[in-house]
Structures are given as structure tokens and as C-alpha cells.
Design an enzyme around this catalytic site. Structure first.
Site, PDB file in Angstrom:
ATOM      1  CE  LYS A  22      54.694 -84.529 -60.628  1.00  0.00           C
ATOM      2  NZ  LYS A  22      53.584 -83.977 -59.833  1.00  0.00           N
ATOM      3  CG  ASN A  23      51.127 -86.302 -61.687  1.00  0.00           C
ATOM      4  OD1 ASN A  23      51.856 -86.011 -60.740  1.00  0.00           O
ATOM      5  ND2 ASN A  23      50.827 -85.436 -62.635  1.00  0.00           N
ATOM      6  CB  CYS A 116      52.703 -74.466 -57.325  1.00  0.00           C
ATOM      7  SG  CYS A 116      51.646 -75.337 -58.430  1.00  0.00           S
ATOM      8  NE  ARG A 121      47.458 -77.293 -58.153  1.00  0.00           N
ATOM      9  CZ  ARG A 121      48.427 -78.174 -58.416  1.00  0.00           C
ATOM     10  NH1 ARG A 121      49.671 -77.831 -58.250  1.00  0.00           N
ATOM     11  NH2 ARG A 121      48.133 -79.408 -58.796  1.00  0.00           N
ATOM     12  N   PRO A 122      42.539 -74.671 -54.689  1.00  0.00           N
ATOM     13  CG  PRO A 122      40.351 -74.075 -55.190  1.00  0.00           C
ATOM     14  CD  PRO A 122      41.743 -74.063 -55.750  1.00  0.00           C
ATOM     15  CB  ILE A 123      41.412 -78.706 -50.687  1.00  0.00           C
ATOM     16  CG1 ILE A 123      41.311 -77.945 -49.356  1.00  0.00           C
ATOM     17  CG2 ILE A 123      42.863 -78.828 -51.135  1.00  0.00           C
ATOM     18  CD1 ILE A 123      41.921 -78.724 -48.188  1.00  0.00           C
ATOM     19  CG  ASP A 124      36.505 -75.551 -53.460  1.00  0.00           C
ATOM     20  OD1 ASP A 124      37.495 -76.130 -53.964  1.00  0.00           O
ATOM     21  OD2 ASP A 124      35.725 -74.875 -54.117  1.00  0.00           O
ATOM     22  CG  LEU A 125      35.321 -79.147 -56.107  1.00  0.00           C
ATOM     23  CD1 LEU A 125      35.581 -79.683 -57.502  1.00  0.00           C
ATOM     24  CD2 LEU A 125      33.835 -78.942 -55.895  1.00  0.00           C
ATOM     25  CG  ASP A 305      50.546 -81.719 -65.875  1.00  0.00           C
ATOM     26  OD1 ASP A 305      50.420 -82.797 -65.275  1.00  0.00           O
ATOM     27  OD2 ASP A 305      50.063 -80.651 -65.456  1.00  0.00           O
ATOM     28  NE  ARG A 397      56.948 -80.393 -56.620  1.00  0.00           N
ATOM     29  CZ  ARG A 397      55.728 -79.946 -56.937  1.00  0.00           C
ATOM     30  NH1 ARG A 397      55.562 -78.700 -57.307  1.00  0.00           N
ATOM     31  NH2 ARG A 397      54.685 -80.743 -56.868  1.00  0.00           N
TER      32      ARG A 397
HETATM   33  C1  EPZ Z   1      46.659 -83.110 -60.771  1.00  0.00           C
HETATM   34  O1  EPZ Z   1      46.562 -81.954 -59.957  1.00  0.00           O
HETATM   35  C2  EPZ Z   1      48.124 -83.255 -61.136  1.00  0.00           C
HETATM   36  N1  EPZ Z   1      48.928 -83.420 -59.918  1.00  0.00           N
HETATM   37  C3  EPZ Z   1      48.596 -82.017 -61.890  1.00  0.00           C
HETATM   38  O2  EPZ Z   1      49.957 -82.241 -62.283  1.00  0.00           O
HETATM   39  C4  EPZ Z   1      47.735 -81.857 -63.146  1.00  0.00           C
HETATM   40  O3  EPZ Z   1      48.106 -80.668 -63.807  1.00  0.00           O
HETATM   41  C5  EPZ Z   1      46.247 -81.787 -62.752  1.00  0.00           C
HETATM   42  O4  EPZ Z   1      45.890 -82.955 -61.979  1.00  0.00           O
HETATM   43  C6  EPZ Z   1      45.331 -81.714 -63.959  1.00  0.00           C
HETATM   44  O5  EPZ Z   1      45.552 -82.829 -64.793  1.00  0.00           O
HETATM   45  C7  EPZ Z   1      49.064 -84.656 -59.385  1.00  0.00           C
HETATM   46  O6  EPZ Z   1      48.490 -85.619 -59.860  1.00  0.00           O
HETATM   47  C8  EPZ Z   1      49.952 -84.778 -58.181  1.00  0.00           C
HETATM   48  P1  EPZ Z   1      42.724 -80.965 -60.421  1.00  0.00           P
HETATM   49  P2  EPZ Z   1      45.184 -81.650 -59.146  1.00  0.00           P
HETATM   50  O7  EPZ Z   1      42.113 -81.191 -59.090  1.00  0.00           O
HETATM   51  O8  EPZ Z   1      44.577 -82.915 -58.697  1.00  0.00           O
HETATM   52  C9  EPZ Z   1      40.364 -76.952 -59.422  1.00  0.00           C
HETATM   53  C10 EPZ Z   1      52.259 -81.767 -62.457  1.00  0.00           C
HETATM   54  O9  EPZ Z   1      52.871 -80.896 -63.081  1.00  0.00           O
HETATM   55  N2  EPZ Z   1      40.003 -77.494 -58.094  1.00  0.00           N
HETATM   56  O10 EPZ Z   1      42.335 -81.857 -61.567  1.00  0.00           O
HETATM   57  O11 EPZ Z   1      45.468 -80.600 -58.138  1.00  0.00           O
HETATM   58  C11 EPZ Z   1      41.860 -76.682 -59.545  1.00  0.00           C
HETATM   59  O12 EPZ Z   1      42.196 -75.456 -58.958  1.00  0.00           O
HETATM   60  C12 EPZ Z   1      50.984 -81.390 -61.734  1.00  0.00           C
HETATM   61  O13 EPZ Z   1      52.584 -82.974 -62.405  1.00  0.00           O
HETATM   62  C13 EPZ Z   1      39.127 -76.745 -57.284  1.00  0.00           C
HETATM   63  O14 EPZ Z   1      38.693 -75.653 -57.649  1.00  0.00           O
HETATM   64  O15 EPZ Z   1      44.313 -81.000 -60.300  1.00  0.00           O
HETATM   65  C14 EPZ Z   1      42.057 -76.688 -61.043  1.00  0.00           C
HETATM   66  O16 EPZ Z   1      41.726 -75.424 -61.558  1.00  0.00           O
HETATM   67  C15 EPZ Z   1      50.659 -79.906 -61.855  1.00  0.00           C
HETATM   68  N3  EPZ Z   1      38.785 -77.236 -56.054  1.00  0.00           N
HETATM   69  C16 EPZ Z   1      41.030 -77.732 -61.520  1.00  0.00           C
HETATM   70  O17 EPZ Z   1      40.123 -77.933 -60.427  1.00  0.00           O
HETATM   71  C17 EPZ Z   1      39.245 -78.444 -55.605  1.00  0.00           C
HETATM   72  O18 EPZ Z   1      38.866 -78.851 -54.482  1.00  0.00           O
HETATM   73  C18 EPZ Z   1      41.632 -79.087 -61.874  1.00  0.00           C
HETATM   74  O19 EPZ Z   1      42.512 -79.445 -60.825  1.00  0.00           O
HETATM   75  C19 EPZ Z   1      40.112 -79.193 -56.448  1.00  0.00           C
HETATM   76  C20 EPZ Z   1      40.464 -78.700 -57.682  1.00  0.00           C
END
Ligand code: EPZ
Length: 416
Positions: A22-23, A116, A121-125, A305, A397
Site C-alpha cells: 500500500k505505502n 487519524c 499528523r500535521p503537514i507543516d514540514l 505500523d 484501507r
Molecule cells: C507514512 O505516514 C505511512 N503512510 C504510515 O503508514 C507510517 O506509519 C509512517 O509513514 C511512518 O513510517 C503512508 O505511507 C501512506 P511521517 P506519514 O511523515 O508520511 C510527523 C499505515 O498504517 N510530521 O513519517 O504521514 C508526524 O506527525 C500508515 O500504513 C510532522 O510533524 O508519516 C509523525 O509524528 C499509518 N509534520 C512523524 O512526523 C509533517 O509535516 C512521522 O510521520 C509531517 C510529519
């Protein structure tokens, strides 16, 4: 009903083929927007997140058709840059389209992507990094608008590793002017698959598999046929099912080379594993205690995960164990449901202490998110009596058909 019924207490025996990742699929589907023409993506899993991603691509003007396990995506008709809120809001990975659409259309208007229960899960970065590449972003209360008449390369020294930010920056950089550096880049196998897809289409990316990616922008990418790798998290899910219920199962196509930390933990718990190029043979059940905490981490560390799945395995091991969740701030939502089954688990901050010496009995429990929902099904296989897991749509999902896969492995399970 939107639920699964499980008749627990039996060992597993059988084999199942691991679905496509999926990912890996989601960012690769988004990346097709960077290519004018028709790409063929093979082995995409038939799951609702992929369905929503394909709907988003169609809403942008792509022509999509799925025949067996091949999805053909013709992007020649892409004209829109406004995505339907109902699909954007429903899943987090809609943010993956941001970088690709900016590269193709120069502007995007979209709702903030779905979060979720596992965290804010912010998108600030994402937004900060894209601004460094020349993107102007106007943020409103419900949606934001991003514009870049010409994306240019930048050096990104990120404050921490983010899978999604790494993916978005790769998608924005591959057709941008000049060179982009991403450090520390996420090293997950899904990122490597995305890079392999883009390089096969003519992209110039070096450092793949390391924490420093260098992307040199090119003028054009070309249509390709690409096969999505097997899903390491789904393979880890069925591995955890055997650790909970016991038995002997073969997981065909399990990507063992991408699961070292998971296999090491499963062996410490008492599982007997035989990895091979064809897949993974799992025998036995969790019966030993972990001498050290199970700490989730970015790849190649233990994947967040699979944290809920291994919490279930520890709960059935007859031993105590402690889990530390370092990636998401709220990923113990499964605990209240396991307590309903008789588990003894105490959560303090980002640590969960599990007493494995209690028998668990099936009852009605509620899935609250994707991986926690799968973990409740896996726990029910090993618990006594008949169990019901509601909110199956969360599980759909990420798993093609959890009842079919577990029936392949000898479980007594059905849709409810
Ligand atoms: C991906 O989510 C995966 N989703 C997640 O899988 C997985 O758990 C995660 O990476 C970590 O490996 C998909 O690939 C679709 P991150 P992502 O950005 O990209 C924080 C599943 O079950 N953050 O690596 O959202 C964030 O809140 C899903 O298949 C910010 O603060 O994860 C988290 O605490 C669940 N600001 C940390 O970084 C931002 O702008 C890591 O999140 C972006 C992220």
C-alpha cells in the site's frame, strides 16, 4: 455488518501470498502525474486507499483502468488542480499529490489531508520545505492553495525523518530546475520503490536507500511499466498472527530483506523463522520474553505500523514486555479494546507495559484505525471463544481481504 467474526483458539496452518505494498503504491500512483502518457502499475493492492487515490487521479483528468493486477493510468487529459474534498479528507496520502501536481500544473488547491487517531499528523514540514523550492502557499481554515510557476531545487536539512515529506519533495524535485538535497531522508523500502519507479522513467536520483538523497531535475519523464513490491507490513501482520495463535504458515513473497528488525523481534519472542527468496516460513508461537524494550523507529528500525500487532503477540506470550512508540503520539488506541478481552496493559506516555500472563477471551471490540484494527483480528484468533471486530472499513484501507488471507492460513473467520 461492517465487521469480522472470528472463532478463536485454533492454531494456524497454511500459506498465503503477500499483496502489493500500500505505502509503495500510493506515492507511485501520485508520481504518474509527472509523466505525460500511459503508465502501467502492476501488483497494486485492491484496497480502499488505492481506490481513493485512483478517484483523485480521475478527478484531475486522468483516465484509469484496472485489468486484473495491472492499473493503466493515462495522464494526457490532466487539466484540473482542484481535488474533491470527500476523497482528499478521507486519507492522509492525498498529500502525496501536492508535490506531483505542483510539478505538473504549477498550482494546487486542496483541503488539509485526513489525519487519524494515531496522531495530529500535521503537514507543516511539507509546506515549509515546498516554500524553499519557490512555492507560494496561502493557508485558509479549511484548505490551502499552493502556486509555483517554476519549481527550483533546494537543500533540505529536515528536523527529523518523515516518510511523507521525503516522498513529496522527491516528487516536487524530479522535474524542478537544478539540484535538490534531502537530508535526513526516510529510507523506508517504499521510498526506494518510488525512486526506482522515477529513475526507470528517466529521473536522476542518487543516494537511494541512504538518508541523503540528491535529485537532479530533468526536463521530461517517460511512461513506464512498474511492478510494486510486496507489502512488508502485511507480511508482518500474518507473522504476528502466527506468533499469537501458534502453528505453521508460509508467507509467499514476504520481503524478508526489508523485515530484519521485525524478524529479529519475532525470534526473540520465540517464533521459529525460515526466510527464503520465495517467502517466509513461520513456526511456533510467542512464548519468550523480550529482554529489552520494543522501540519503534524509522527504517531500518522496528516499524511503527507493526507496533499494535506485536503488542498482541506479547499479550499472548505468557511473558511481560514493554513497548516504546517514538513515531506517533497516539498509537496505543488498541489498548482499551485489548483490556476488554482481559489483557493487562498499562500505558504511560509513549510507553505500554504488557503483562503476558493473562488468558484473553473474545468479545465485541472496535477497530479505530487501520493497523490497530488488524491487530484486534489477530488477537481474536488466539483468544478463547467467538469474537467480533467492528469498523472493518478501517482494515479494508490496507488489507485486500483480511478474512480470505487468514482463512488461507487456517483461521476460522468470516465477514459479519
Ligand atoms: C507514512 O505516514 C505511512 N503512510 C504510515 O503508514 C507510517 O506509519 C509512517 O509513514 C511512518 O513510517 C503512508 O505511507 C501512506 P511521517 P506519514 O511523515 O508520511 C510527523 C499505515 O498504517 N510530521 O513519517 O504521514 C508526524 O506527525 C500508515 O500504513 C510532522 O510533524 O508519516 C509523525 O509524528 C499509518 N509534520 C512523524 O512526523 C509533517 O509535516 C512521522 O510521520 C509531517 C510529519
Amino acid at each position: 455488518m461492517d465487521a469480522v467474526r472470528i472463532y478463536g483458539g485454533n492454531c494456524l496452518s497454511g500459506q498465503t501470498k503477500i499483496q502489493g505494498s500500500k505505502n509503495a503504491s500510493l506515492p507511485i500512483l501520485a508520481a504518474t502525474l509527472l509523466i505525460d502518457g500511459t503508465c502501467e502499475i502492476v501488483n497494486c493492492p485492491d484496497i480502499s486507499d488505492v481506490y481513493h487515490m485512483l478517484r483523485l487521479l480521475e478527478s484531475l483528468g486522468c483516465r484509469v483502468c484496472r485489468r486484473a493486477d495491472v492499473i493503466r493510468i493515462d495522464t494526457c487529459g490532466v487539466a484540473e488542480c482542484d481535488m474533491p474534498a470527500d476523497s482528499v479528507g478521507v486519507m492522509r496520502s492525498s498529500i502525496m499529490l501536492l508535490g506531483a501536481l505542483l510539478a505538473r500544473m504549477g498550482e494546487v488547491a486542496m483541503e488539509y489531508p485526513g489525519g487519524c487517531v494515531i496522531g495530529k499528523r500535521p503537514i507543516d514540514l511539507h509546506l515549509q520545505a515546498l516554500r524553499r523550492m519557490g512555492v507560494e502557499i496561502t493557508e485558509g481554515p479549511e484548505e490551502f492553495c499552493a502556486r509555483a510557476w517554476r519549481l527550483h531545487g533546494a537543500v533540505h536539512e529536515l528536523p527529523f525523518v518523515s516518510v511523507g515529506v521525503t516522498e513529496n519533495l522527491i516528487l516536487a524535485a524530479v522535474l524542478a530546475e537544478g539540484e535538490t538535497v534531502i537530508h535526513p531522508a526516510a529510507r523506508e523500502p517504499e521510498i526506494q520503490a518510488l525512486c526506482e519507479f522515477l529513475v526507470s522513467a528517466g529521473g536522476k536520483i542518487s543516494g537511494v536507500g541512504t538518508d541523503r538523497l540528491v535529485i537532479r531535475g530533468v526536463k521530461k519523464l517517460y511512461p513506464v511499466r512498474f511492478c510494486v513490491p510486496a507489502d512488508r507490513i502485511v507480511a508482518g501482520t500474518w507473522l504476528a498472527a502466527c506468533l499469537c495463535a501458534g502453528g505453521r504458515v508460509f508467507l509467499e513473497d514476504a520481503p524478508c530483506g526489508q523485515m530484519e528488525s521485525v524478524l529479529a523481534c519475532a525470534e526473540k519472542l520465540g517464533g521459529r523463522l525460515s526466510p527464503s527468496p520465495e517467502g517466509l516460513l513461520v513456526e511456533g508461537r510467542a512464548c519468550k520474553g523480550l529482554k529489552k524494550d520494543l522501540v519503534t523507529a524509522v527504517y531500518p528500525g522496528f516499524p511503527t505500523d507493526l507496533q499494535s500487532l506485536f503488542m498482541a503477540a506479547i499479550a499472548f506470550s505468557g511473558q511481560d514486555g514493554r513497548i516504546v512508540e517514538t513515531v506517533f503520539e497516539n498509537r496505543f488506541r488498541i489498548v482499551p479494546e485489548l483490556l476488554k478481552m482481559g489483557a493487562d496493559i498499562r500505558v504511560q506516555g509513549n510507553c505500554a507495559c504488557i503483562r503476558g500472563n493473562r488468558p484473553l477471551c473474545n468479545t465485541i471490540v472496535e477497530a479505530k484505525e487501520l493497523r490497530g484494527g488488524a491487530a484486534l483480528v489477530v488477537a481474536a484468533l488466539a483468544a478463547e471463544g467467538t469474537g467480533i471486530v467492528t469498523n472493518r472499513h478501517y482494515i479494508d484501507r490496507g488489507y485486500e481481504d483480511i478474512t480470505r488471507s487468514l482463512r488461507d492460513l487456517g483461521a476460522e473467520i468470516e465477514l459479519a
